[in-house]
Design an enzyme around this catalytic site. Sequence first.
Site, mmCIF file in Angstrom:
data_model
loop_
_atom_site.group_PDB
_atom_site.id
_atom_site.type_symbol
_atom_site.label_atom_id
_atom_site.label_comp_id
_atom_site.label_asym_id
_atom_site.label_seq_id
_atom_site.Cartn_x
_atom_site.Cartn_y
_atom_site.Cartn_z
ATOM 1 C CG ASP A 448 -2.283 0.528 0.960
ATOM 2 O OD1 ASP A 448 -2.409 1.399 0.084
ATOM 3 O OD2 ASP A 448 -3.246 0.102 1.641
ATOM 4 C CG ASP A 513 -9.541 1.989 -0.485
ATOM 5 O OD1 ASP A 513 -8.967 0.947 -0.867
ATOM 6 O OD2 ASP A 513 -9.037 2.780 0.323
#
Length: 714
Positions: A448, A513
Amino acid sequence: MASSSTEWVHLRGGGVSLLLAPDRWGLPAVAHWGAALDGDADVQGLLTTGTPAVLNSSLDAPRSFSIAASRQHGWSGTAAVELQVGRASGGPLTLVETTAEPTSARFVLSDRERQAEITYEYRLDAAGVLHATAVIRNATAGQELTVSALRLLLPLPARATEVLDFTGRWSGERHPQRRRIGDGTWTRSSRRGRPGHDSAFLTLAGTPGFSFRSGEIWAAHIAWSGNQEQIVERLPEGAGVHSAVIGGGELLDLGEILLGPGEAYQSPEVLFAWGDRGIDGVTDRIHRSVRALPAHPSTPRPLVLNTWEAVYFEHDLERLTELAKRAADIGVERFVLDDGWFRGRRDDTAGLGDWSVDETVWPHGLRGLSDRVHELGMQFGLWFEPEMVNPDSDLARAHPEWLLGELPDLRWRHQFALDLSQPAVATYLLDRIDAVVTDCAVDFIKWDHNRDLHAARGAAGAPRVHEHTLAVYRLLDQLRARHPALEIESCASGGARADLGIMSRTHRVWVSDTNDPIERQLIQRWTQTLLPPELLGTHVGPMRAHTTQRSTALSFRLVTALFGHAGIEWDLTSCGPAELDGLARWARLYKELRPLLHSGRTVRADHVDAGALLHGVVSDDAAHAVFAWVRLHTSPAAHTARSALPGLDPDRHYLLRTRPETGPAARHQVADPGWFSRAERGIVLSGRVLTREGVPLPLLNPGQAMLLELIAAR
Ligand code: GLA
């Protein structure tokens, strides 16, 4: 076939030609980039007509647009090269060497005044995608050379009148934006240290009204994960005989590239894709090119369960073991433990940087869970955010000098970035990740990157995004060298780093997301313009999406997540039997269809009504296809007219049937079109009817989707 003479270089491959010929200074200028030229007559025709008029109030000689266009050679637009030695800017360039191979060419140019050498390389791959890079070398005996820009630019013809690129935000990536090309510069810059949610992504210039299935398009993409700029520019005087210019490169900060004698700066690779079959045609070329990358996955894409939306930071062995059991029962093949496993990470305010298992939450380490996951027949994946650090971490306390100089009030998600260009930082990260991967038998990393880099300066205040980006690439390369079977996902708060620089080192991207299928349909549709479905992480979330609070039907979520590297992001321990059964049926369907979904051509129909989408994947030999018929919103239309299923072979016959595995889709009508009474068993239709005229489809309620399958009759 390529051909060349001392006068010109012609690269030809995959139905595309690039023709370069010397301008009046002897510099290579692009005479043609587009459809393959059909032999010497075409080449000669373009060369004979390659000189524009001499204009009023202009240079006394015809203008040209070389690969190294700059003011020194009469180009008043954005320069391809910007360099300085002391206070002196770049001088005129001369061509010193040309090497032409069948599908590639290399030109070495020299700035004799500044003693800089610039090498351009062009390679046309089998898919017809052109890969361009440039390297600038300081050839002085003892002076510093500053590089401010090194751009790869190609000309556009006058018929390219519109430009389409992208913008977006967190959980809303890849919103297309389209405008007419006018005089001036349309620059899309990223100064975020990553391409960003609003990345221009892929710039497509095309003929008026170009659509998924029609129009001629010239597209550019910067394969780079740091700062960058994409440009479309038109000057009133044009660009030689051409109209405008497309391309770009890395966006360099003031003083970021200072080359000592003998040192060199290499631009990112810029990909240029031309096609005359609409956006799908360009996508098809790029997908074939991406599928030939060395890191491109060749094994079936395992069905994933990611724990993030199931447990967030609440890690508990018993609960996660139960989740793993349920996942295995459904048919999941990879179990990914997301954020929250490492020291001090009880929420997002602390812990980043301390890459050891948190003993308070995992007193016996992670190996137990990993072993259980493996016993259940699944791979084990783990979340990292290597480039970042929380000020509240042992690492930040021990090594404040490792931080990338962000100012105290520029925290973002309570975190700063690390300065990976410092060898000690990179070594620490490599060793920590390596140790965890080995100790916990990790098969997959979700990597990430959850903040923009703002004041990204090293210890002496020097800009660092360029070095940082290269260091990330090196780290990924070294980790993969130590663990050749390890797969990596590129995530940056969703899809803020989905460029082909990172994708040539990783195995998939977390597209967004948001798992809300209304949003996801569009985000995936456009992300897929560059990246093939097997690289897109597409997960089924719970009924109510955590990003939008919208509730949607399971069948719609299942259809949406099928068109990618599928997975689940849902607390399965909260699911009822009907939901678990639906997921299991879908898991079997995914495994059945993934060979097609992950190798075929992406097709997107034009001319369906504004609230609906019809998209699919057709096998390379056009013998098998699967389509999603999707309604996002209601529209004024009271019915669905015949809708053509693009990409099929008009000369074959196909069995057309629905696939019931994703569950029923609710209708907004009294009865289905007549042929639908036989839709489950299927009807045989000619490819001509299917792909040119199409079939009437049911009018679905908003937030509904169904699957259609086509199998060519033998
Ligand atoms: C980012 C990612 C999410 C999740 C969280 C964990 O936001 O995009 O998928 O991994 O971090 O903190």
